[in-house]
Design a protein around this motif. Structure first.
Motif, short mmCIF file in Angstrom:
data_model
loop_
_atom_site.label_atom_id
_atom_site.label_comp_id
_atom_site.label_asym_id
_atom_site.label_seq_id
_atom_site.Cartn_x
_atom_site.Cartn_y
_atom_site.Cartn_z
N PRO A 404 0.82 -1.21 0.00
CA PRO A 404 0.00 0.00 0.00
C PRO A 404 0.86 1.27 0.00
O PRO A 404 1.88 1.35 0.69
N ARG A 405 0.43 2.25 -0.78
CA ARG A 405 1.07 3.56 -0.74
C ARG A 405 0.72 4.27 0.56
O ARG A 405 1.55 4.97 1.14
N HIS A 406 -0.52 4.09 1.00
CA HIS A 406 -0.97 4.62 2.29
C HIS A 406 -1.81 3.55 2.97
O HIS A 406 -2.44 2.73 2.29
N LEU A 407 -1.83 3.55 4.29
CA LEU A 407 -2.69 2.64 5.05
C LEU A 407 -3.32 3.43 6.20
O LEU A 407 -2.88 3.35 7.34
N PRO A 408 -4.38 4.20 5.90
CA PRO A 408 -5.03 4.97 6.95
C PRO A 408 -5.85 4.07 7.87
O PRO A 408 -6.58 3.18 7.42
N ILE A 409 -5.67 4.29 9.17
CA ILE A 409 -6.44 3.53 10.18
C ILE A 409 -6.98 4.49 11.23
O ILE A 409 -6.46 5.60 11.41
N THR A 410 -8.02 4.06 11.92
CA THR A 410 -8.49 4.79 13.09
C THR A 410 -8.12 3.99 14.33
O THR A 410 -7.95 2.77 14.27
N LEU A 411 -7.99 4.67 15.47
CA LEU A 411 -7.73 4.01 16.74
C LEU A 411 -8.39 4.80 17.86
O LEU A 411 -8.60 6.02 17.71
N GLU A 412 -8.71 4.10 18.94
CA GLU A 412 -9.39 4.78 20.05
C GLU A 412 -8.42 5.33 21.06
O GLU A 412 -8.69 6.36 21.69
N ASP A 413 -7.28 4.66 21.25
CA ASP A 413 -6.34 5.10 22.27
C ASP A 413 -5.05 4.32 22.10
O ASP A 413 -4.95 3.41 21.28
N LEU A 414 -4.06 4.66 22.94
CA LEU A 414 -2.80 3.91 22.99
C LEU A 414 -2.67 3.23 24.33
O LEU A 414 -2.99 3.81 25.37
N ARG A 415 -2.21 1.97 24.30
CA ARG A 415 -1.89 1.29 25.55
C ARG A 415 -0.50 1.67 25.97
O ARG A 415 0.40 1.77 25.17
#
Length: 415
Positions: A404-415
């Motif tokens: 992939p040229r880009h791989l946009p993701i969403t996330l709720e938080d960081l552990r």
């Protein structure tokens, strides 16, 4: 050179998101030759045999377009006449290849520095976690721009001794050189050849200056060692240093970007595996091996040619003819792997072709494996509820280095 329908399917951007149906079609005939195009080999055992066959050359100077039915005056994209940056050992045959590979290996691994990669584990983990820390207070990131690219670039810069702040300079050169590997029949050959030669010349000048700096003031990096230390075969010439440094710099991050990105994409599509990796980090080792089989960063090797007529699967490939080895197709060959289209991180007997095989097997495989293991483990552990924004994501226009040229993701938080 003309191109038949199967060849166009391999190189068509429309198939980048999922080329595997095309590969399945190819495997119906282990060796395909259309019009005056290359001989395309797509089945596991035939590819494996050719990778270990001393009659197969990686040197473009041995190509003869007429052997595939092409015109005698067909233009070649060989690097032999490029004074800025000669071919690296990846594109040479023994004994030249063997001598240069031994010299390059001396500061990289056994026998002189057997623990160099292992000793980097702590530093690699710090880089990974610093990059993930940068996701704080964000609900959306591009894993390529924000993680998969900067991580291996930072690592290869530190390993070689290339200033990290110079990344914007060599990024464009690396992109151009990576694009030149793609046998895209729709692109104007003269335009691409001109852009490639310019990028090689500019990168060659940059590395030449860096080599002279290391000669005057060596450090503890690989480039300094290559410049100042005697290996089992003496030292490299200046032009050999240039080509080797360019290979390590470009190949040292381009393929790893794809390996990490393809890996995270597979995990996001298989949330049960993502959860298992989060709970059991040791799963990362077989997981990365399965990723190298299931969706390898290098899909095909387009520059091979026989040094004499050779018979493969009932087809005679003439001396000098171009041969393409479709590694990703071999990795999904049902004659070699059980249920090959299934992503199975606990697969046994996983002797994949993800890093090639034979004398040209990937020089940086130990580093790439470790980088991918640490990266995917940390992403699985620290990202809270990561989700794909679009599936499939946009892909690079490259049939060789697929990712992939880009791989946009969403996330709720960081552990």
């Amino acid at each position: 050179m003309a191109h038949g329908p199967l060849l166009r399917k391999i190189t068509d951007y429309a198939n980048r998101a999922d080329p595997y149906p095309v590969y399945a079609e190819l495997r119906k005939t282990p060796v395909v030759h259309e019009e005056d195009g290359p001989y395309i080999v797509s089945t596991y055992w035939e590819i494996h045999a050719l990778l270990h066959d001393p009659r197969i050359s990686s040197d473009a100077r041995n190509l003869d377009p007429r052997a595939a039915g092409g015109p005698a005056d067909a233009e070649s994209e060989s690097e032999e006449d490029d004074p800025g940056l000669p071919p690296a050992f990846l594109k040479l045959d023994p004994p030249e290849h063997d001598r240069l590979r031994r010299l390059a290996m001396t500061p990289f691994g056994p026998p002189r520095t057997p623990r160099r990669i292992h000793a980097m584990r702590g530093e690699l983990s710090r880089i990974v976690n610093e990059l993930i820390d940068g996701f704080q207070d964000r609900d959306r990131v591009d894993l390529v721009d924000d993680f998969s690219y900067p991580f291996p670039v930072t690592v290869i810069c530190r390993l070689l001794g290339v200033p990290r702040e110079d990344e914007p300079r060599f990024h464009a050169w690396a992109d151009t050189l990576a694009a030149s590997l793609d046998p895209d029949p729709g692109q104007d050959a003269a335009t691409r050849r001109g852009a490639t030669h310019q990028a090689r010349a500019e990168l060659g000048r940059y590395l030449s200056e860096l080599i002279e700096e290391r000669r005057r003031s060596p450090g503890d990096d690989m480039l300094s060692a290559l410049v100042t230390e005697d290996g089992p075969d003496g030292r490299m010439s200046h032009t050999e240093l240039l080509s080797t440094a360019a290979l390590l710099l470009v190949a040292g991050h381009e393929t790893t970007v794809n390996l990490i990105t393809n890996g995270m994409l597979a995990l996001l599509r298989n949330p049960d595996v993502l959860a298992r990796l989060r709970a059991k980090p040791h799963l990362a080792v077989p997981l990365v091996e399965e990723l190298l089989r299931y969706d390898p960063p290098v899909q095909l090797l387009p520059q091979r040619t026989p040094l004499s007529d050779i018979d493969i699967a009932g087809v005679t490939i003439p001396r000098g003819a171009p041969v393409w080895l479709v590694l990703a197709s071999g990795n999904r060959d049902p004659q070699r792997f059980l249920d090959p289209d299934r992503f199975d991180p606990q697969r046994r007997d996983n002797q994949h072709l993800g890093f090639g095989s034979g004398i040209h097997s990937c020089f940086g495989a130990p580093l790439a494996r470790l980088e991918a293991q640490l990266a995917l483990t940390a992403l699985a552990r620290r990202l809270e509820n990561p989700r794909l924004v679009e599936d499939p994501p946009p892909y690079r226009r490259n049939a060789v280095l697929r990712g992939p040229r880009h791989l946009p993701i969403t996330l709720e938080d960081l552990r």
